[in-house]
Write a protein that holds these residues in place. Structure first.
Motif, PDB file in Angstrom:
ATOM      1  N   PHE A  13       0.992  -1.091   0.272  1.00 54.03           N
ATOM      2  CA  PHE A  13       0.055  -0.018  -0.116  1.00 54.03           C
ATOM      3  C   PHE A  13       0.541   1.166   0.096  1.00 54.03           C
ATOM      4  O   PHE A  13       0.445   1.757  -0.567  1.00 54.03           O
ATOM      5  N   PHE A  14       1.879   1.203   1.306  1.00 52.60           N
ATOM      6  CA  PHE A  14       3.229   2.292   0.508  1.00 52.60           C
ATOM      7  C   PHE A  14       3.877   2.921  -0.587  1.00 52.60           C
ATOM      8  O   PHE A  14       4.115   4.043  -0.926  1.00 52.60           O
ATOM      9  N   PHE A  15       4.441   1.648  -0.602  1.00 51.38           N
ATOM     10  CA  PHE A  15       5.211   1.510  -1.905  1.00 51.38           C
ATOM     11  C   PHE A  15       4.057   1.137  -2.973  1.00 51.38           C
ATOM     12  O   PHE A  15       3.376   0.459  -3.347  1.00 51.38           O
ATOM     13  N   ARG A  16       4.202   2.357  -4.012  1.00 54.82           N
ATOM     14  CA  ARG A  16       4.059   2.321  -5.364  1.00 54.82           C
ATOM     15  C   ARG A  16       4.080   1.185  -5.919  1.00 54.82           C
ATOM     16  O   ARG A  16       3.910   0.591  -7.179  1.00 54.82           O
ATOM     17  N   GLN A  17       5.724   0.756  -6.057  1.00 51.57           N
ATOM     18  CA  GLN A  17       5.940  -0.031  -7.030  1.00 51.57           C
ATOM     19  C   GLN A  17       7.369  -0.865  -6.318  1.00 51.57           C
ATOM     20  O   GLN A  17       8.093   0.358  -5.444  1.00 51.57           O
ATOM     21  N   PHE A  24      15.795   3.099   1.780  1.00 51.39           N
ATOM     22  CA  PHE A  24      15.258   3.155   1.521  1.00 51.39           C
ATOM     23  C   PHE A  24      14.121   4.177   3.315  1.00 51.39           C
ATOM     24  O   PHE A  24      14.256   5.219   3.433  1.00 51.39           O
ATOM     25  N   LEU A  35      13.277  17.532   8.202  1.00 50.52           N
ATOM     26  CA  LEU A  35      11.996  18.725   7.515  1.00 50.52           C
ATOM     27  C   LEU A  35      12.083  19.337   8.364  1.00 50.52           C
ATOM     28  O   LEU A  35      11.562  19.683   9.323  1.00 50.52           O
TER      29      LEU A  35
ATOM     30  N   PHE B 106       6.830   5.999  -3.575  1.00 51.51           N
ATOM     31  CA  PHE B 106       5.991   5.761  -2.175  1.00 51.51           C
ATOM     32  C   PHE B 106       4.370   7.054  -2.164  1.00 51.51           C
ATOM     33  O   PHE B 106       5.093   7.509  -3.000  1.00 51.51           O
ATOM     34  N   ARG B 107       3.631   6.776  -1.045  1.00 45.12           N
ATOM     35  CA  ARG B 107       2.843   7.479  -1.649  1.00 45.12           C
ATOM     36  C   ARG B 107       3.040   9.163  -0.504  1.00 45.12           C
ATOM     37  O   ARG B 107       3.740   8.832   0.662  1.00 45.12           O
ATOM     38  N   GLY B 108       2.601  10.078  -0.866  1.00 46.60           N
ATOM     39  CA  GLY B 108       2.682  11.296  -0.334  1.00 46.60           C
ATOM     40  C   GLY B 108       4.404  12.059  -0.923  1.00 46.60           C
ATOM     41  O   GLY B 108       4.582  12.402  -0.089  1.00 46.60           O
ATOM     42  N   LEU B 112       5.830  15.407   0.372  1.00 40.56           N
ATOM     43  CA  LEU B 112       7.272  15.383   0.717  1.00 40.56           C
ATOM     44  C   LEU B 112       8.012  16.539  -0.145  1.00 40.56           C
ATOM     45  O   LEU B 112       8.893  17.289   0.368  1.00 40.56           O
TER      46      LEU B 112
END
Lengths: 288, 301
Positions: A13-17, A24, A35, B106-108, B112
């Motif tokens: 779900f978190f990684f699109r690919q 990472f 940040l 990744f999502r987001g 970012l």
């Protein structure tokens, strides 16, 4: 490939690919932490601090005549400067991309000077040039034109710092414009002016607007290059960032915070606008 | 070819027509170039020229007196120190952020990216103000710092923090598009060949991004050394202790000590010119390597 999921569902779900590359979590974790510590938490402090004021206090701090006058000057001068930058930025981009003349490469390199030159240096240089005994001021003074220590001086400084934004957003787009498009316009009987107005300007519009918004955003927040030439007279030539400094010097932290919140909200709206415009530029780009 | 030579008049009108069709008349070209050159001279060359002219108004002796005094020298030292802390920090952050964003999906990610760009759209004065609100006597951590006798505001740590804030996006925003364009093929090949993460980065990624990295670093450095507004808010302007070069310029100018102000300013202007020079060189190198890349790809396909 399709039947076997390479990662557990939650990661999927978190990684699109999925990726085989390492590092990472470390890279993202460090980036987000850095940040948050440097940018997000300090910025949140401004908004939290301003809530201490309440609506009435916020309204009172931002509607004092002197503060309102600085809003008017900052937004007004920034709008005019950005508009002038659009016109001259287009001329610069056009001349640099289309024509060959002596000094072109130097001009191309030095267009970025306002980015690279520290703002305080630009500020004292402009103030000295436009003072009544300066190189330019001494020519303008007999004509009755005063630039230094007036709102016009603010405008001059804002034109200086905003120019590269328009040139550098329009230049690459103009370079990518295929000659065939203009040839086609000419074949269909358009003269040069019609081709420029009906073909080139619509093609450049997203880039011009992006440059305008970027120059405007920079101008609203600019401090160093403006304060030396502005003269900083209350109600006449005080800009918004200077009002924050003035409030701080009077230990009016709440007042300074209220003005800062107004500036931040304006900046974020402009940032959103620039992002939308850039997406538009890219789409227009791909279509061509 | 023979036909063109035989009908010289035809070829002439032909080129003329082409010129009329996709280029402007001579007077328009001349007018546009004249406009650009005069605007360029008025708004860019004259301000640059006046800095050096004023700096040397009292000759070399006056110039040396402006630069080689204790206050100016300590301002130069502080400026170098601040850049020496801020730039390496952003170097590490820029590489880490670019690795996560460019090499993974990744999502987001978009959020970012926008957040990294945020400090560019914040006014320098507001960037300074946020640290006053955090570490000032009325700030969140003010009482705590006062109790433990740590000075951040109106001291060097505050100047470093404000500089770090305003230079935040430089390295990351140069590296991210470059690494995105380069993709992950080479790194993935290295993984297949059994290289460790650190080896991949050092042997594969770093050689590919070194020019982009240098580009980001010199722009970051120029801003770190030249920042005025943010630093001005947090510095407290203590001579010889919390004055960076731009602040020293301001103080000298406000004291009507123009020769000294412009002498220090000329050093910063020189830094700007050197930065632009290196920037040009790196752009040329990047373009050259980009062409090479395109050439290789064309050869393969």
């Amino acid at each position: 490939m399709t039947a076997l999921p390479l990662a557990p569902p939650r990661r999927a779900f978190f990684f699109r690919q999925h990726s085989v590359l390492p590092g990472f979590s470390l890279a993202l974790g460090y980036s987000v932490l850095y940040l948050a510590l440097i940018v997000l938490i300090p910025l949140a402090a401004v908004f939290l601090k301003s809530t201490e004021l309440g609506w009435a206090g916020f309204w009172h701090a931002t509607t004092q005549p002197r503060v309102l006058a600085s809003f008017k000057l900052s937004f007004g001068a920034s709008l005019i400067a950005a508009a002038i930058n659009v016109v001259f930025g287009l001329i610069f981009a056009w001349v640099l991309v289309r024509y060959r003349f002596p000094g072109r490469r130097i001009m191309d390199a030095l267009i970025d000077l306002p980015f690279a030159l520290p703002t305080a240096v630009a500020g004292i240089a402009l103030a000295t040039l436009y003072a009544n005994n300066g190189w330019i001021g001494s020519i303008l003074a007999p004509l009755g034109i005063e630039v230094a220590y007036t709102p016009v001086g603010v405008l001059v400084a804002l034109i200086f710092i905003g120019l590269p934004f328009v040139v550098r957003t329009v230049q690459p787009v103009l370079e990518d414009l295929e000659a065939e498009v203009e040839e086609a316009a000419a074949c269909l009987g358009a003269n040069r002016w019609q081709t420029f107005r009906k073909v080139i300007v619509p093609y450049l519009t997203p880039a011009l607007l992006t440059g305008f918004a970027m120059a405007f955003a920079r101008a609203v927040g600019e401090y160093g290059s403006v304060i030396f030439i502005a003269g900083n007279m209350p109600m006449v030539s005080e800009i918004m960032p200077l009002m924050i400094i003035t409030k701080l010097e009077q230990y009016d932290y709440a007042g300074a915070t209220a003005i800062a919140v107004v500036m931040l909200v304006v900046a974020f709206v402009l940032l959103l606008l620039v992002n939308l415009l850039q997406a538009w530029t890219q789409r227009a780009h791909q279509r061509n | 070819m023979a036909a063109t030579i035989a009908h010289g008049w035809f070829s002439a009108t032909d080129t003329n027509r082409r010129k009329i069709a996709t280029s402007e008349p001579f007077w328009v070209r001349a007018l546009l170039i004249a406009l650009a050159v005069s605007f360029f001279g008025l708004f860019l060359l004259l301000p640059l020229g006046v800095v050096f002219a004023e700096a040397f108004k009292k000759g070399w002796a006056g110039y040396a007196a402006g630069v080689l005094n204790d206050d100016a020298l300590s301002a130069i030292k502080l400026t170098l120190l601040v850049a020496a802390i801020a730039v390496p920090l952003h170097l590490v952050f820029g590489v880490a952020a670019a690795w996560a964003i460019a090499k993974f999906d990744f999502r987001g990610k978009q959020l970012l990216l926008s957040l990294i760009d945020l400090p560019f759209s914040v006014s320098p004065v507001v960037s300074g103000l946020i640290y006053v609100l955090l570490f000032g006597t009325q700030g969140w951590f003010g009482p705590l710092l006062a109790d433990s006798n740590i000075k951040i505001l109106f001291a060097v740590p505050g100047i470093v923090l404000a500089t770090i804030f305003v230079t935040f996006p430089f390295v990351a925003r140069e590296l991210i598009p470059l690494m995105q364009a380069q993709g992950c093929d080479e790194e993935e090949a290295a993984v297949v060949l059994g290289a460790s993460g650190w080896t991949i980065f050092r042997q594969v990624t770093l050689p590919n991004i070194k020019w982009g990295l240098l580009y980001g670093v010199i722009l970051c450095n120029a801003r770190a050394m030249g920042e005025f507004g943010a630093v001005s808010v947090v510095s407290g302007h203590i001579r010889g202790r919390t004055n960076t070069m731009p602040l020293q310029v301001e103080i000298l100018y406000n004291e009507y000590n123009f020769a000294a102000a412009f002498a220090v300013a000329s050093l910063l202007a020189l830094l700007a010119l050197v930065t632009l020079g290196i920037k040009r060189f790196v752009e040329w190198r990047l373009a050259a390597s980009g062409k090479q890349q395109a050439f290789i790809e064309r050869g393969q396909s």
